[in-house]
Design an enzyme around this catalytic site. Sequence first.
Site, PDB file in Angstrom:
ATOM      1  N   HIS A  89      -1.550   1.429  -4.049  1.00  0.00           N
ATOM      2  CA  HIS A  89      -1.867   2.879  -4.034  1.00  0.00           C
ATOM      3  C   HIS A  89      -1.096   3.854  -4.995  1.00  0.00           C
ATOM      4  CE1 HIS A  89      -4.055   1.894   0.125  1.00  0.00           C
ATOM      5  NE2 HIS A  89      -4.625   1.440  -0.871  1.00  0.00           N
ATOM      6  N   GLY A 104       2.944  -4.496   8.984  1.00  0.00           N
ATOM      7  CA  GLY A 104       2.976  -2.937   9.133  1.00  0.00           C
ATOM      8  C   GLY A 104       1.514  -2.163   8.680  1.00  0.00           C
ATOM      9  N   THR A 105       0.799  -3.057   8.404  1.00  0.00           N
ATOM     10  CA  THR A 105      -0.628  -2.160   8.092  1.00  0.00           C
ATOM     11  C   THR A 105      -1.702  -2.283   9.361  1.00  0.00           C
ATOM     12  OG1 THR A 105      -2.298  -2.145   6.325  1.00  0.00           O
ATOM     13  CG2 THR A 105      -1.207  -4.227   7.018  1.00  0.00           C
ATOM     14  N   ASN A 138       3.366  -6.832  13.497  1.00  0.00           N
ATOM     15  CA  ASN A 138       2.932  -5.520  13.884  1.00  0.00           C
ATOM     16  C   ASN A 138       2.871  -5.416  15.262  1.00  0.00           C
ATOM     17  OD1 ASN A 138       1.224  -3.056  14.261  1.00  0.00           O
ATOM     18  ND2 ASN A 138       0.218  -3.580  12.175  1.00  0.00           N
ATOM     19  N   PRO A 139       3.486  -4.302  15.958  1.00  0.00           N
ATOM     20  CA  PRO A 139       3.716  -4.039  17.122  1.00  0.00           C
ATOM     21  C   PRO A 139       2.229  -3.899  17.801  1.00  0.00           C
ATOM     22  CG  PRO A 139       5.271  -2.437  16.010  1.00  0.00           C
ATOM     23  CD  PRO A 139       4.332  -3.278  15.068  1.00  0.00           C
ATOM     24  N   GLU A 140       1.372  -3.625  17.084  1.00  0.00           N
ATOM     25  CA  GLU A 140      -0.204  -3.295  17.595  1.00  0.00           C
ATOM     26  C   GLU A 140      -1.055  -4.209  17.240  1.00  0.00           C
ATOM     27  OE1 GLU A 140      -0.625  -0.784  19.695  1.00  0.00           O
ATOM     28  OE2 GLU A 140       1.647   0.061  19.473  1.00  0.00           O
ATOM     29  N   CYS A 152      -2.803  19.046 -22.089  1.00  0.00           N
ATOM     30  CA  CYS A 152      -4.143  19.756 -22.135  1.00  0.00           C
ATOM     31  C   CYS A 152      -4.291  20.687 -21.280  1.00  0.00           C
ATOM     32  CB  CYS A 152      -5.107  18.522 -21.751  1.00  0.00           C
ATOM     33  SG  CYS A 152      -5.027  18.189 -20.065  1.00  0.00           S
ATOM     34  N   GLN A 179       0.801  -1.118   0.048  1.00  0.00           N
ATOM     35  CA  GLN A 179       0.064  -0.021   0.012  1.00  0.00           C
ATOM     36  C   GLN A 179       1.053   1.318  -0.015  1.00  0.00           C
ATOM     37  OE1 GLN A 179      -3.373  -0.815   3.022  1.00  0.00           O
ATOM     38  NE2 GLN A 179      -1.816  -1.806   3.581  1.00  0.00           N
ATOM     39  N   ASN A 180       2.365   1.026   0.159  1.00  0.00           N
ATOM     40  CA  ASN A 180       2.969   2.090   0.390  1.00  0.00           C
ATOM     41  C   ASN A 180       3.420   2.846  -1.053  1.00  0.00           C
ATOM     42  OD1 ASN A 180       2.920   1.541   2.870  1.00  0.00           O
ATOM     43  ND2 ASN A 180       4.937   0.601   3.035  1.00  0.00           N
TER      44      ASN A 180
HETATM   45  C1  BJW Z   1       4.726  -1.077  12.504  1.00  0.00           C
HETATM   46  C2  BJW Z   1       5.875  -0.676  12.795  1.00  0.00           C
HETATM   47  C3  BJW Z   1       7.218  -1.308  12.369  1.00  0.00           C
HETATM   48  C4  BJW Z   1       4.271   0.908  13.105  1.00  0.00           C
HETATM   49  N1  BJW Z   1       6.817  -2.447  12.182  1.00  0.00           N
HETATM   50  N2  BJW Z   1       4.675  -2.364  12.042  1.00  0.00           N
HETATM   51  C5  BJW Z   1     -15.281  -1.314   2.534  1.00  0.00           C
HETATM   52  C6  BJW Z   1     -15.602  -1.028   3.730  1.00  0.00           C
HETATM   53  C7  BJW Z   1     -15.312   0.452   4.154  1.00  0.00           C
HETATM   54  C8  BJW Z   1     -14.910   1.077   3.315  1.00  0.00           C
HETATM   55  C9  BJW Z   1     -14.589   0.946   2.136  1.00  0.00           C
HETATM   56  C10 BJW Z   1     -14.904  -0.318   1.735  1.00  0.00           C
HETATM   57  N3  BJW Z   1     -14.358  -0.353   0.569  1.00  0.00           N
HETATM   58  C11 BJW Z   1     -13.872   0.701   0.107  1.00  0.00           C
HETATM   59  C12 BJW Z   1     -14.096   1.688   1.246  1.00  0.00           C
HETATM   60  C13 BJW Z   1     -13.658   3.131   1.309  1.00  0.00           C
HETATM   61  C14 BJW Z   1     -12.249   3.406   1.426  1.00  0.00           C
HETATM   62  C15 BJW Z   1     -11.879   2.766   2.764  1.00  0.00           C
HETATM   63  O1  BJW Z   1     -11.211   1.916   2.904  1.00  0.00           O
HETATM   64  N4  BJW Z   1     -12.296   3.539   3.952  1.00  0.00           N
HETATM   65  C16 BJW Z   1     -11.718   3.267   5.305  1.00  0.00           C
HETATM   66  C17 BJW Z   1     -10.764   3.981   5.831  1.00  0.00           C
HETATM   67  C18 BJW Z   1     -12.947   2.905   6.054  1.00  0.00           C
HETATM   68  N5  BJW Z   1     -11.317   2.782   0.425  1.00  0.00           N
HETATM   69  C19 BJW Z   1     -11.158   3.411  -0.628  1.00  0.00           C
HETATM   70  O2  BJW Z   1     -11.762   4.592  -0.910  1.00  0.00           O
HETATM   71  C20 BJW Z   1     -10.445   2.826  -1.803  1.00  0.00           C
HETATM   72  N6  BJW Z   1     -10.927   2.813  -2.978  1.00  0.00           N
HETATM   73  C21 BJW Z   1     -11.919   2.029  -3.333  1.00  0.00           C
HETATM   74  O3  BJW Z   1     -12.308   1.294  -2.665  1.00  0.00           O
HETATM   75  O4  BJW Z   1     -12.213   2.067  -4.593  1.00  0.00           O
HETATM   76  C22 BJW Z   1     -13.489   1.597  -5.105  1.00  0.00           C
HETATM   77  C23 BJW Z   1     -14.442   2.493  -4.491  1.00  0.00           C
HETATM   78  C24 BJW Z   1     -14.659   3.685  -5.514  1.00  0.00           C
HETATM   79  C25 BJW Z   1     -15.583   4.685  -5.433  1.00  0.00           C
HETATM   80  C26 BJW Z   1     -16.500   4.640  -4.285  1.00  0.00           C
HETATM   81  C27 BJW Z   1     -16.274   3.716  -3.255  1.00  0.00           C
HETATM   82  C28 BJW Z   1     -15.323   2.826  -3.622  1.00  0.00           C
HETATM   83  C29 BJW Z   1      -8.923   3.747  -2.065  1.00  0.00           C
HETATM   84  C30 BJW Z   1      -8.113   3.718  -0.725  1.00  0.00           C
HETATM   85  C31 BJW Z   1      -7.038   4.609  -0.952  1.00  0.00           C
HETATM   86  C32 BJW Z   1      -6.118   4.838   0.258  1.00  0.00           C
HETATM   87  N7  BJW Z   1      -5.279   5.801  -0.068  1.00  0.00           N
HETATM   88  C33 BJW Z   1      -4.315   6.139   1.306  1.00  0.00           C
HETATM   89  C34 BJW Z   1      -3.837   7.740   0.895  1.00  0.00           C
HETATM   90  C35 BJW Z   1      -2.907   7.583  -0.247  1.00  0.00           C
HETATM   91  C36 BJW Z   1      -2.283   8.918  -0.573  1.00  0.00           C
HETATM   92  C37 BJW Z   1      -1.372   9.589   0.411  1.00  0.00           C
HETATM   93  O5  BJW Z   1      -0.393   8.845   0.888  1.00  0.00           O
HETATM   94  O6  BJW Z   1      -1.533  10.635   1.149  1.00  0.00           O
HETATM   95  O7  BJW Z   1      -3.212   5.224   1.401  1.00  0.00           O
HETATM   96  S1  BJW Z   1      -5.136   6.099   2.692  1.00  0.00           S
HETATM   97  C38 BJW Z   1      -3.654   5.822   3.740  1.00  0.00           C
HETATM   98  O8  BJW Z   1      -4.112   4.444   4.345  1.00  0.00           O
HETATM   99  C39 BJW Z   1      -2.621   5.129   2.764  1.00  0.00           C
HETATM  100  C40 BJW Z   1      -2.267   3.963   3.262  1.00  0.00           C
HETATM  101  O9  BJW Z   1      -1.659   3.145   2.032  1.00  0.00           O
HETATM  102  C41 BJW Z   1      -3.533   3.319   3.714  1.00  0.00           C
HETATM  103  C42 BJW Z   1      -3.259   2.071   4.689  1.00  0.00           C
HETATM  104  O10 BJW Z   1      -2.223   2.426   5.643  1.00  0.00           O
HETATM  105  P1  BJW Z   1      -1.587   1.750   6.641  1.00  0.00           P
HETATM  106  O11 BJW Z   1      -0.522   1.525   5.622  1.00  0.00           O
HETATM  107  O12 BJW Z   1      -2.294   0.569   6.947  1.00  0.00           O
HETATM  108  O13 BJW Z   1      -0.933   2.652   7.602  1.00  0.00           O
HETATM  109  P2  BJW Z   1      -1.514   3.004   9.018  1.00  0.00           P
HETATM  110  O14 BJW Z   1      -0.750   4.228   9.421  1.00  0.00           O
HETATM  111  O15 BJW Z   1      -2.727   2.973   9.033  1.00  0.00           O
HETATM  112  O16 BJW Z   1      -0.758   1.724   9.883  1.00  0.00           O
HETATM  113  C43 BJW Z   1       0.520   1.537  10.095  1.00  0.00           C
HETATM  114  C44 BJW Z   1       0.553   0.397  10.737  1.00  0.00           C
HETATM  115  O17 BJW Z   1       1.843  -0.043  11.221  1.00  0.00           O
HETATM  116  C45 BJW Z   1       0.103   0.426  12.425  1.00  0.00           C
HETATM  117  O18 BJW Z   1      -0.819  -0.726  12.557  1.00  0.00           O
HETATM  118  C46 BJW Z   1       1.283   0.378  13.303  1.00  0.00           C
HETATM  119  O19 BJW Z   1       1.076  -0.436  14.625  1.00  0.00           O
HETATM  120  C47 BJW Z   1       2.338  -0.570  12.407  1.00  0.00           C
HETATM  121  N8  BJW Z   1       3.877  -0.292  12.696  1.00  0.00           N
HETATM  122  N9  BJW Z   1       5.587   0.655  13.119  1.00  0.00           N
HETATM  123  C48 BJW Z   1       5.713  -3.053  11.725  1.00  0.00           C
HETATM  124  N10 BJW Z   1       8.144  -0.619  13.054  1.00  0.00           N
END
Ligand code: BJW
Length: 253
Positions: free
Chosen positions: A121, A189-190, A215-217, A152, A103-104
């Site tokens: 992503h 790490g997600t 994942n630590p959490e 464009c 996802q990164n």
């Molecule tokens: C460690 C550590 C160490 C710390 N070692 N671990 C079904 C149900 C509900 C909602 C939806 C659904 N389907 C779709 C949705 C809507 C939405 C969604 O999911 N919303 C939820 C928040 C509820 N999804 C979307 O909109 C997606 N599109 C989609 O579904 O298209 C179809 C559609 C079209 C039209 C309408 C509706 C649907 C797109 C999702 C895009 C996500 N984009 C982002 C931002 C990118 C831009 C940017 O970077 O600014 O991507 S959001 C953000 O979250 C980013 C990440 O890739 C993503 C995931 O986060 P991640 O990687 O899990 O990070 P954290 O911070 O949450 O977690 C880090 C973890 O690491 C923690 O647990 C720590 O404990 C751990 N950690 N140190 C190991 N050393």
Amino acid sequence: MSQLFPSALLETLRKARSIAVLTGAGISAESGVPTFRDAQTGLWAKFKPEELATAEAFLRNPKMVWEWYRYRFDMVRTVQPNPGHYALAEMERRVSEFTLVTQNIDGLHQKAGSRNVQELHGNIQRYKCFEDNQAVESWAPTEEMPPKCPRCGGMIRPDIVWFGESLPDGPYVAAHMASETCDVFFSIGTSAVVFPAAALPGMALRAGAVVVEINPERTPLTAQATYVFQMPSGQLLPELVKAAWGAVDSSKQ
Ligand code: BJW
């Protein structure tokens, strides 16, 4: 640390024909890239996602969103992979089928030598036109923020997936297939809350894979995973690869 690992897991890894890995922001935390949702240090501790990570936010305030991504682009350019990234590149060399779904948007897996990387992503180092979604490779130097598409005149945006946008077809199909056909699935790490990525471990479980969370959490996946290691991935992964397949090649680090 090798006593941490159940022998059944090590045996499963050695025998695995196919491994799928899903990574999130936590794998890059030890490289100095902030996560999104960690309470104090997360990128969104100060900024709301809906103000920055949606097409509506970009249309409302393109300059602010552009500056936010420029800031993160500059940060990502200076960071290096950590031992967790290198251990996954090493794991790929030990297994016949290996798919790394991330996802990164930071490109650190490729920098560490991983080859089959599926970016769900997008990537902050690529750009596209807001109007037609076509890639933009370069544009004339300008003070304008955001700069304009040379074809464009539309606004240029980073080639990443914002909330409400579809994931790129190729990586999503590859992620889906790998999750349904792997012997072992790692979730690393997600926070496992953003869909559709968060659905992949469940697909793997239903298809009979062994699911390992690092994942630590705790996350919504923790209770269902076959093995859970509540440790930083940069510490755990090199030890796990070493325990399963022998020493990690340090010349590749
Ligand atoms: C460690 C550590 C160490 C710390 N070692 N671990 C079904 C149900 C509900 C909602 C939806 C659904 N389907 C779709 C949705 C809507 C939405 C969604 O999911 N919303 C939820 C928040 C509820 N999804 C979307 O909109 C997606 N599109 C989609 O579904 O298209 C179809 C559609 C079209 C039209 C309408 C509706 C649907 C797109 C999702 C895009 C996500 N984009 C982002 C931002 C990118 C831009 C940017 O970077 O600014 O991507 S959001 C953000 O979250 C980013 C990440 O890739 C993503 C995931 O986060 P991640 O990687 O899990 O990070 P954290 O911070 O949450 O977690 C880090 C973890 O690491 C923690 O647990 C720590 O404990 C751990 N950690 N140190 C190991 N050393």
